[in-house]
Design an enzyme around this catalytic site. Structure first.
Site, PDB file in Angstrom:
ATOM      1  N   ASP A 142     -14.956   2.803   7.858  1.00  0.00           N
ATOM      2  CA  ASP A 142     -14.290   3.050   9.099  1.00  0.00           C
ATOM      3  C   ASP A 142     -12.934   4.070   8.590  1.00  0.00           C
ATOM      4  O   ASP A 142     -12.949   4.477   7.458  1.00  0.00           O
ATOM      5  CB  ASP A 142     -13.159   1.550   9.070  1.00  0.00           C
ATOM      6  CG  ASP A 142     -12.568   1.011   7.910  1.00  0.00           C
ATOM      7  OD1 ASP A 142     -13.043   1.145   6.793  1.00  0.00           O
ATOM      8  OD2 ASP A 142     -11.376   0.645   8.100  1.00  0.00           O
ATOM      9  N   GLU A 205     -11.407  -1.369   5.852  1.00  0.00           N
ATOM     10  CA  GLU A 205     -10.738  -1.114   4.910  1.00  0.00           C
ATOM     11  C   GLU A 205      -9.189  -0.613   5.220  1.00  0.00           C
ATOM     12  O   GLU A 205      -8.276  -1.002   4.678  1.00  0.00           O
ATOM     13  CB  GLU A 205     -11.313   0.116   3.817  1.00  0.00           C
ATOM     14  CG  GLU A 205     -10.605   0.227   2.328  1.00  0.00           C
ATOM     15  CD  GLU A 205      -9.416   1.258   2.575  1.00  0.00           C
ATOM     16  OE1 GLU A 205      -8.929   1.612   1.371  1.00  0.00           O
ATOM     17  OE2 GLU A 205      -9.386   1.971   3.386  1.00  0.00           O
ATOM     18  N   ASP A 232     -14.574   2.596  -7.050  1.00  0.00           N
ATOM     19  CA  ASP A 232     -14.328   2.776  -5.636  1.00  0.00           C
ATOM     20  C   ASP A 232     -13.549   4.098  -5.301  1.00  0.00           C
ATOM     21  O   ASP A 232     -13.357   4.867  -6.412  1.00  0.00           O
ATOM     22  CB  ASP A 232     -13.381   1.633  -5.478  1.00  0.00           C
ATOM     23  CG  ASP A 232     -13.207   1.370  -3.550  1.00  0.00           C
ATOM     24  OD1 ASP A 232     -13.551   2.198  -2.921  1.00  0.00           O
ATOM     25  OD2 ASP A 232     -12.261   0.421  -3.175  1.00  0.00           O
ATOM     26  N   HIS A 476      -5.564  11.143   6.281  1.00  0.00           N
ATOM     27  CA  HIS A 476      -4.539  10.266   7.087  1.00  0.00           C
ATOM     28  C   HIS A 476      -3.803  11.165   8.268  1.00  0.00           C
ATOM     29  O   HIS A 476      -2.767  10.282   8.844  1.00  0.00           O
ATOM     30  CB  HIS A 476      -3.804   9.264   6.338  1.00  0.00           C
ATOM     31  CG  HIS A 476      -4.630   7.919   5.836  1.00  0.00           C
ATOM     32  ND1 HIS A 476      -4.029   6.622   5.821  1.00  0.00           N
ATOM     33  CD2 HIS A 476      -5.776   8.070   5.641  1.00  0.00           C
ATOM     34  CE1 HIS A 476      -5.086   5.827   5.495  1.00  0.00           C
ATOM     35  NE2 HIS A 476      -6.101   6.775   5.144  1.00  0.00           N
TER      36      HIS A 476
HETATM   37 ZN   LIG Z   1     -10.196   4.957   2.041  1.00  0.00          ZN
END
Ligand SMILES: [Zn+2]
Length: 501
Positions: A142, A205, A232, A476
């Site tokens: 996502d 997430e 991760d 972002h």
């Molecule tokens: Zn991320």
């Protein structure tokens, strides 16, 4: 000048009092010791710039062209599915695309797909009897909403000037595609891993991971699966980091801060607009927010941060180097020294930021209730509860109640930067970027990895993508992109890391 004169007078008075009390020789001895200490500190700071190797600027990587082209096509297509968290149709489309694009690889792995889109894949070890404990790679499918300010289409996946543009290019479709490319290309070569490799890709997430990673973690725990290591997303390969000068480094996350939400509610008796109390509910709340901003929890120097600061000394100006080279003696000066540098301050303390505030629904009506949200990024050593107590103490005399919000967690544990996995990862990076220092760091936000913490003692948070400041800040934000050669290099780093496991 008055200040200097006062200071001089104070020193003279102090010395003469001291001499009168202890005698000249003790005084001379102490002053000499002090001068020697200052000299040693200065020398250490000067040497620090040379002792720690200053890496050469990173040359653009030149990964295998066929690997890079295949990965670039895959990522460009994957970006076109606008998988903003919760868009089920887009998520279904992306999962179908991945199953098709990597059909051979999926056919050779055990695949578990949650209905919402999360995937858990297992690539079985060649020799199951001799296999060691498994390891797991994580990512997510996502993305956050595109937001404003894009110069192009956020979900076009356009390829131009050697870049792939679009939301998710770095966070986190780029890394997911790079992992799948690594797996499928290794399979094509007939390679089989020495232990089971798991891959967990969440579908939510960006909104907390409660439906994806949390569910997968529970499932794995029920099956009794325990991993030797989990990798991760996290720190990236930065072209420049920490400080004024260009200083490339691979920032490898060994821990993450916890995101924690605090709800503040101010309540005051109803009153007429023309006859207001001294503080309205909004006023009381503002006072509370100001106090919280002015009195953040105290600074704390954690081991990985100390190491990161020391390794970054060649990139620092002299005064910062003077302080860092002489830790722990100079620890009280750290806050002053890095006051203007938010990325470093974030590694030294829990941060608390007011993110929302609301009062009366009308411009001409006093509120009896006003609400604010303060979102914390908690450093190891603090907990959701300890910070709650801290905030409550600060506003105890105000008509403001403080409660924990729906998002709450405690900081992760700190994984060792001496583990063989950390070392293997650094080696894989060095095969592509020879002179780059690997620096342990703490992520200032949180990832899906926190749900997997009970499943492994070593959780590393690292995205092997080379990012400039511009590329890093676009995550972002508007105009997210990844350079095609950086994506190709990431595929090679994953390939080489997988082969070392
Ligand atoms: Zn991320």
């Amino acid at each position: 000048m008055t200040l200097l004169r006062d200071l001089y007078a104070t020193i003279v008075i102090f010395i003469s009092n001291f001499t009168a009390r202890w005698g000249t020789w003790v005084n001379v001895l102490l002053l000499t010791a002090l001068a020697a200490l200052i000299l040693v500190m200065l020398v250490r700071a000067m040497l620090a710039g040379h002792t720690f190797r200053r890496p050469a600027p990173v040359a653009p990587p030149t990964p295998d062209e066929r690997l890079t082209e295949h990965a670039a096509q895959s990522l460009s297509s994957a970006i076109r599915f606008a998988t903003v968290t919760g868009d089920q149709a887009a998520m279904d489309g992306l999962v179908e695309y991945l199953k098709e694009r990597y059909a051979d690889a999926f056919a050779k792995m055990n695949v578990l797909a949650l209905p919402e889109g999360s995937l858990l894949l297992r690539w079985r070890a060649a020799d199951r009897k001799a296999a060691q404990a498994p390891v797991m790679f994580c990512g997510h499918l996502d993305v956050v909403p595109p937001g404003e300010g894009w110069t192009g289409e956020p979900f076009s996946g356009a390829r131009e000037d050697g870049l792939i543009r679009g939301r998710g290019a770095v966070d986190c479709k780029g890394p997911v595609i790079a992992m799948l490319e690594a797996v499928s290309s290794l399979m094509e070569e007939g390679y089989a891993p020495r232990r089971d490799l798991y891959f967990a890709f969440g579908h939510d997430e960006e909104t907390g991971g409660t439906g994806g990673a949390a569910v997968l973690a529970e499932l794995l725990q029920k099956r009794g699966v325990y991993f030797d290591m989990i990798l991760d997303e996290g720190g990236t390969i930065r072209k420049s980091h920490l400080g004024r000068r260009s200083y490339p480094a691979a920032l490898i996350g060994v821990a993450e801060k916890a995101v924690c939400v605090y709800k503040l509610t101010a309540r005051v008796p109803a009153a007429q607009l023309g006859e207001p109390p001294r503080h309205t509910a909004v006023g009381a709340l503002s006072e509370a927010v100001c106090r919280i901003e002015a009195a953040l929890p105290r600074l704390r120097l954690l081991d990985p941060v100390k190491q990161a600061l020391r390794a970054s000394m060649p990139a620092m100006g002299f005064w910062r180097r003077l302080v860092v080279a002489n830790l722990p003696l100079t620890k009280p000066l750290l806050g002053l020294c890095f006051r203007g540098h938010a990325p470093t301050m974030a590694l030294l303390r829990t941060t608390l930021s007011a993110t929302q505030m609301s009062g009366s629904g009308s411009e001409v009506q006093l509120p009896t209730v006003a609400e604010a949200t303060v979102t914390g990024c908690l450093l190891q050593g603090d907990t959701a509860q300890s910070v709650l107590r801290h905030i409550r103490d600060l506003v105890a005399d105000l008509p403001v109640e403080v409660e924990l919000g729906s998002v709450q967690s405690d900081p992760s544990h700190i994984s060792s930067d001496k583990s063989p996995y950390y070392e293997a990862l650094c080696n894989a990076v060095h095969e592509r970027f020879a002179t780059l220092p690997c620096i342990p760091t703490i992520l200032t936000g949180s990832t899906d990895a926190r749900y997997y913490e009970p499943l492994s003692g070593t959780v590393i948070r690292f995205t092997p993508i080379l990012t400039s400041d511009q590329a890093y800040n676009a995550v972002h934000g508007p105009d997210e992109y990844v350079r095609e050669t950086s994506l190709g290099a990431a595929v090679e780093i994953y390939r080489s890391f997988m082969k070392k496991l």
